[in-house]
Design a protein around this motif. Structure first.
Motif, PDB file in Angstrom:
ATOM      1  N   CYS A  13       0.813  -1.224   0.000  1.00 50.89           N
ATOM      2  CA  CYS A  13       0.000   0.000   0.000  1.00 50.89           C
ATOM      3  C   CYS A  13       0.842   1.268   0.000  1.00 50.89           C
ATOM      4  CB  CYS A  13      -0.907   0.013   1.227  1.00 50.89           C
ATOM      5  SG  CYS A  13      -2.135  -1.303   1.213  1.00 50.89           S
ATOM      6  N   LEU A  49      -8.406  -3.041  -0.515  1.00 45.28           N
ATOM      7  CA  LEU A  49      -7.922  -2.170  -1.593  1.00 45.28           C
ATOM      8  C   LEU A  49      -9.065  -1.705  -2.487  1.00 45.28           C
ATOM      9  CD1 LEU A  49      -4.590  -3.982  -2.544  1.00 45.28           C
ATOM     10  CD2 LEU A  49      -4.867  -1.858  -1.241  1.00 45.28           C
ATOM     11  N   ARG A  50     -10.007  -2.591  -2.755  1.00 43.06           N
ATOM     12  CA  ARG A  50     -11.173  -2.232  -3.567  1.00 43.06           C
ATOM     13  C   ARG A  50     -12.001  -1.167  -2.848  1.00 43.06           C
ATOM     14  NH1 ARG A  50     -13.367  -6.955  -3.739  1.00 43.06           N
ATOM     15  NH2 ARG A  50     -11.744  -7.767  -5.069  1.00 43.06           N
ATOM     16  N   GLU A  53     -10.160   2.159  -2.862  1.00 44.86           N
ATOM     17  CA  GLU A  53     -10.262   2.774  -4.185  1.00 44.86           C
ATOM     18  C   GLU A  53     -11.640   3.406  -4.383  1.00 44.86           C
ATOM     19  OE1 GLU A  53     -10.040   1.478  -8.887  1.00 44.86           O
ATOM     20  OE2 GLU A  53      -9.174   0.163  -7.379  1.00 44.86           O
ATOM     21  N   ASN A  54     -12.695   2.697  -3.966  1.00 39.65           N
ATOM     22  CA  ASN A  54     -14.058   3.236  -4.085  1.00 39.65           C
ATOM     23  C   ASN A  54     -14.231   4.487  -3.243  1.00 39.65           C
ATOM     24  OD1 ASN A  54     -14.872   1.263  -5.848  1.00 39.65           O
ATOM     25  ND2 ASN A  54     -15.770  -0.041  -4.277  1.00 39.65           N
ATOM     26  N   GLN A  56     -11.886   6.616  -2.311  1.00 37.85           N
ATOM     27  CA  GLN A  56     -11.147   7.705  -2.945  1.00 37.85           C
ATOM     28  C   GLN A  56     -11.887   8.225  -4.168  1.00 37.85           C
ATOM     29  OE1 GLN A  56      -7.349   5.850  -3.592  1.00 37.85           O
ATOM     30  NE2 GLN A  56      -6.565   6.453  -1.586  1.00 37.85           N
ATOM     31  N   MET A  57     -12.486   7.341  -4.941  1.00 38.43           N
ATOM     32  CA  MET A  57     -13.240   7.739  -6.116  1.00 38.43           C
ATOM     33  C   MET A  57     -14.463   8.567  -5.717  1.00 38.43           C
ATOM     34  SD  MET A  57     -13.531   7.785  -9.364  1.00 38.43           S
ATOM     35  CE  MET A  57     -12.471   6.515  -9.996  1.00 38.43           C
ATOM     36  N   SER A  60     -13.390  11.997  -4.714  1.00 41.46           N
ATOM     37  CA  SER A  60     -13.026  12.770  -5.893  1.00 41.46           C
ATOM     38  C   SER A  60     -14.277  13.282  -6.612  1.00 41.46           C
ATOM     39  CB  SER A  60     -12.186  11.919  -6.840  1.00 41.46           C
ATOM     40  OG  SER A  60     -11.952  12.588  -8.045  1.00 41.46           O
TER      41      SER A  60
END
Length: 109
Positions: A13, A49-50, A53-54, A56-57, A60
């Motif tokens: 990470c 991790l998935r 990522e979600n 953070q998306m 954003s």
């Protein structure tokens, strides 16, 4: 079944191992503790991790949405200001009495 230590997950990470321990303590990353050290399964790491990522998306997208809303609100406010000032001028023009020529003088006896 592939398993990782906290230090190995931290390398993957690209963060500090204490950060990984915090994720484990807060329940974001599943891990078991057969002894003194944490053991993290590949599937749990993939889920983490998935989810990361979600998250953070989503953050954003929220920032982009706020930027667009702020831009739209600025345009609406400036547009309203212009319309308001035009309305005030028109209202003043209607309400201001029109005086043609000189005002009549009062006749006194």
């Amino acid at each position: 079944m592939q398993t990782y230590t906290v230090d190995e997950v931290a390398q993957i990470c690209q963060c500090h191992s204490q950060t990984i321990r915090e994720h484990i303590k807060k329940g974001r990353l599943r891990a078991c503790r057969p002894g003194r050290a944490y053991c993290i399964k590949q599937s749990d790491l993939d889920d983490f991790l998935r989810e990361l990522e979600n998250t953070q998306m989503q953050a954003s997208l929220k920032r982009e949405s706020e930027k667009k809303c702020h831009y739209i609100n600025e345009k609406a406010v400036s547009g309203t200001t212009i319309l308001h000032s035009q309305a005030v001028k028109e209202l003043e023009a209607v309400l201001t009495p029109k005086i043609k020529g000189r005002p009549k003088s009062c006749m006194t006896n």
